[in-house]
Design a protein around this motif. Structure first.
Motif, PDB file in Angstrom:
ATOM      1  N   LYS A  85       1.126  -1.403  -0.072  1.00 29.09           N
ATOM      2  CA  LYS A  85      -0.469   0.083   0.749  1.00 29.09           C
ATOM      3  C   LYS A  85       0.965   1.095   0.234  1.00 29.09           C
ATOM      4  O   LYS A  85       0.713   2.503  -0.955  1.00 29.09           O
ATOM      5  N   ARG A  88       3.100   1.447  -3.702  1.00 24.10           N
ATOM      6  CA  ARG A  88       1.718   1.663  -4.545  1.00 24.10           C
ATOM      7  C   ARG A  88       1.439   3.291  -3.638  1.00 24.10           C
ATOM      8  O   ARG A  88       1.224   4.158  -5.271  1.00 24.10           O
ATOM      9  N   ARG A  89       1.124   4.176  -3.104  1.00 23.97           N
ATOM     10  CA  ARG A  89       0.611   4.841  -3.281  1.00 23.97           C
ATOM     11  C   ARG A  89       1.301   6.374  -3.067  1.00 23.97           C
ATOM     12  O   ARG A  89       1.408   7.474  -3.611  1.00 23.97           O
ATOM     13  N   TYR A  90       3.089   5.861  -2.643  1.00 24.64           N
ATOM     14  CA  TYR A  90       3.987   6.958  -3.147  1.00 24.64           C
ATOM     15  C   TYR A  90       3.752   6.890  -4.273  1.00 24.64           C
ATOM     16  O   TYR A  90       3.727   8.159  -5.181  1.00 24.64           O
ATOM     17  N   ILE A  91       3.413   6.091  -5.109  1.00 27.80           N
ATOM     18  CA  ILE A  91       3.355   5.776  -6.995  1.00 27.80           C
ATOM     19  C   ILE A  91       2.528   7.179  -7.337  1.00 27.80           C
ATOM     20  O   ILE A  91       2.871   7.814  -8.274  1.00 27.80           O
ATOM     21  N   GLN A  92       1.312   6.464  -6.635  1.00 26.34           N
ATOM     22  CA  GLN A  92      -0.096   7.224  -7.335  1.00 26.34           C
ATOM     23  C   GLN A  92      -0.031   8.865  -6.899  1.00 26.34           C
ATOM     24  O   GLN A  92      -0.423  10.146  -7.397  1.00 26.34           O
ATOM     25  N   HIS A  93       1.135   8.968  -5.898  1.00 26.14           N
ATOM     26  CA  HIS A  93       1.636  10.788  -5.593  1.00 26.14           C
ATOM     27  C   HIS A  93       2.408  11.135  -5.773  1.00 26.14           C
ATOM     28  O   HIS A  93       2.035  12.662  -6.416  1.00 26.14           O
ATOM     29  N   ASN A  94       3.135  10.615  -6.504  1.00 29.65           N
ATOM     30  CA  ASN A  94       4.714  11.671  -6.527  1.00 29.65           C
ATOM     31  C   ASN A  94       5.455  11.058  -8.085  1.00 29.65           C
ATOM     32  O   ASN A  94       5.937  12.021  -8.301  1.00 29.65           O
ATOM     33  N   ASP A  95       4.409   9.992  -8.175  1.00 29.62           N
ATOM     34  CA  ASP A  95       5.215   9.152  -9.909  1.00 29.62           C
ATOM     35  C   ASP A  95       5.839  10.252 -10.987  1.00 29.62           C
ATOM     36  O   ASP A  95       4.386  11.216 -12.010  1.00 29.62           O
ATOM     37  N   ALA A 117       2.910  -3.897  -6.447  1.00 23.98           N
ATOM     38  CA  ALA A 117       3.522  -2.100  -6.281  1.00 23.98           C
ATOM     39  C   ALA A 117       3.402  -1.753  -7.744  1.00 23.98           C
ATOM     40  O   ALA A 117       3.164  -0.551  -8.143  1.00 23.98           O
ATOM     41  N   PRO A 120       2.920  -1.094 -12.199  1.00 24.77           N
ATOM     42  CA  PRO A 120       2.770  -0.411 -13.466  1.00 24.77           C
ATOM     43  C   PRO A 120       4.038   0.893 -14.037  1.00 24.77           C
ATOM     44  O   PRO A 120       4.036   1.421 -14.832  1.00 24.77           O
TER      45      PRO A 120
END
Length: 432
Positions: A85, A88-95, A117, A120
């Protein structure tokens, strides 16, 4: 495409082992090269000490598996939900399209869940193979019950029924399941993920585990020699061994071989096997853990360094550090560096992993003239077998940029349109 950021992912944010030390070193060197860095760790991240105010660091706050109750160890070791989680959250917010993700150690806290995670962004993912954990259930291509190198195909039927674990067959089944799960979460044989091996001789072993040759890139580890000036090994008599005192490291084999040839064995290190070794070989001189500089001083008395591991050794950092200090090495043929050192004329290969073969190898270093020549060759030629810290960092930067360029070409050819991405990583609060 511009390299915008490198996200380093590792079990711990402290130098608890070789992989962690390299992860931290890469963070420092990348930062000094002007590349933004984020360090994501499975532990709290509280002990991270590299440019705290300028390198982003976030920790999951989990403990290593061996410190957990058995039921949590089984569950978290196979699939750490919190780690999945958080990544995944880091990627969703910062990628961003120019962000590279680099995984080092993951098996002691983070677990295979992180590969789900990271799926993607697999086209911008680099995974360092510090050992064989990515492909082999016990991480070493070794049969601990038989004390032999394993020749089986990982995750095959024969691998499943092989009772090779250092503990129990039940542990083997758990490791097998975890390794199989990793292949389901991110199939390395069918992705654009790059596997960074630490030695070219590792590559065939990684291929045996299902990783395509074209996805493997070798980046030799960095080495800082123990001594800046050549150790005059030919004037010395003591044998040294450096590292963890575990059964698989073969310290008992070295102690028996030293006893047979009448030379003193001095051991720098500590570990679970020490008590038994002290009882069996009271003539061994135990030095304990020492700093790099303290090891330099001790090795001024070294005639040669022995690396008698029962397992395949993909790199052997202490062997390289010793060779570059002008100290010849003796090791079994399953140590990749032993074969290279032998070819350069500064190492002896013991063909069989037993005390008799090792004692025969030791005896070849009785001649002072032979040791003098090997010492000079080690000091002069062995640096070509490894990177310096700076060249190591430069190779990774080049690898990151090539990955981004390759993905940019693929995107252009497929006419895919990326959604807008954030320009910079969101501030981190100190935890994932």
């Amino acid at each position: 495409m511009t390299l915008e950021r490198v996200v380093i992912i590792n079990d711990e944010a402290v130098a608890s082992g070789g992989a962690a030390a390299l992860a931290l070193l890469s963070a420092r060197l990348l930062f000094e090269a002007g590349i933004p860095v984020t360090f994501l760790s499975g532990d709290s991240g509280a002990d991270f000490s590299l440019h705290d105010d300028e390198i982003e660091v976030a920790g999951l706050g989990s403990a290593p598996l061996l410190k957990l109750p058995i039921h949590k160890r089984i569950i978290n070791g196979a699939y750490n939900v919190a780690a999945h989680k958080a990544i995944r959250r880091y990627i969703q917010h910062n990628d961003t399209p120019g962000t590279i993700y680099h995984v080092h150690a993951w098996a002691q806290i983070l677990s295979p869940s992180i590969f789900s995670a990271l799926k993607p962004v697999h086209d911008r993912l680099v995974v360092s193979a510090h050992d064989f954990t990515l492909v082999c259930p016990n991480g070493s291509y070794a049969n601990f019950k038989q004390n032999t190198v394993c020749e089986l195909t990982p995750l095959s039927g024969k691998c499943l029924v092989s009772n090779c674990d250092k503990r129990r067959y039940a542990d083997k089944l758990w490791r097998f399941t975890r390794s199989w799960l990793r292949t389901q979460l991110l199939d390395l044989s069918n992705s654009y993920c790059t596997i960074a091996s630490i030695h070219p001789m590792m590559n065939a072993w990684l291929e045996r585990g299902g990783i395509p040759r074209e996805r493997i890139k070798t980046v030799l580890n960095p080495v800082k020699p123990f001594a800046k000036a050549r150790v005059t090994a030919e004037k010395n008599s003591d044998i040294f061994i450096i590292g963890r005192l575990e059964f698989e490291k073969g310290v008992d084999i070295a102690a028996e071989a030293a006893r047979r040839v009448g030379r003193k064995l001095r051991v720098i290190g500590d570990g679970a096997f020490r008590t038994e070794l002290l009882q069996r070989y009271p003539d061994v001189q135990w030095e304990g853990w020492r700093t790099h500089e303290e090891i330099n001083r001790l090795l001024q008395d070294a005639r040669f360094v022995v690396m008698p591991s029962r397992l395949p050794e993909p790199f052997g950092l202490v062997a390289h550090e010793s060779l570059q200090s002008g100290i010849p090495i003796v090791a079994f043929k399953t140590a990749f560096v032993a074969n290279e050192a032998h070819q350069l004329g500064c190492g002896i290969v013991a063909q069989q992993p037993n005390a008799s073969s090792l004692a025969d190898a030791f005896a070849k270093l009785d001649d002072d003239m032979v040791v003098h020549k090997m010492s000079e060759l080690a000091f002069e030629l062995s640096p070509r077998l490894a990177n310096t810290p700076q060249s190591w960092c430069n190779e990774f930067i080049a690898l990151y940029r090539s990955r981004l360029a390759e993905q940019e070409r693929l995107d252009a050819n497929s006419f895919q349109v990326r959604p807008p991405a954030a320009q910079s990583a969101q501030p981190l609060s100190g935890s994932l």
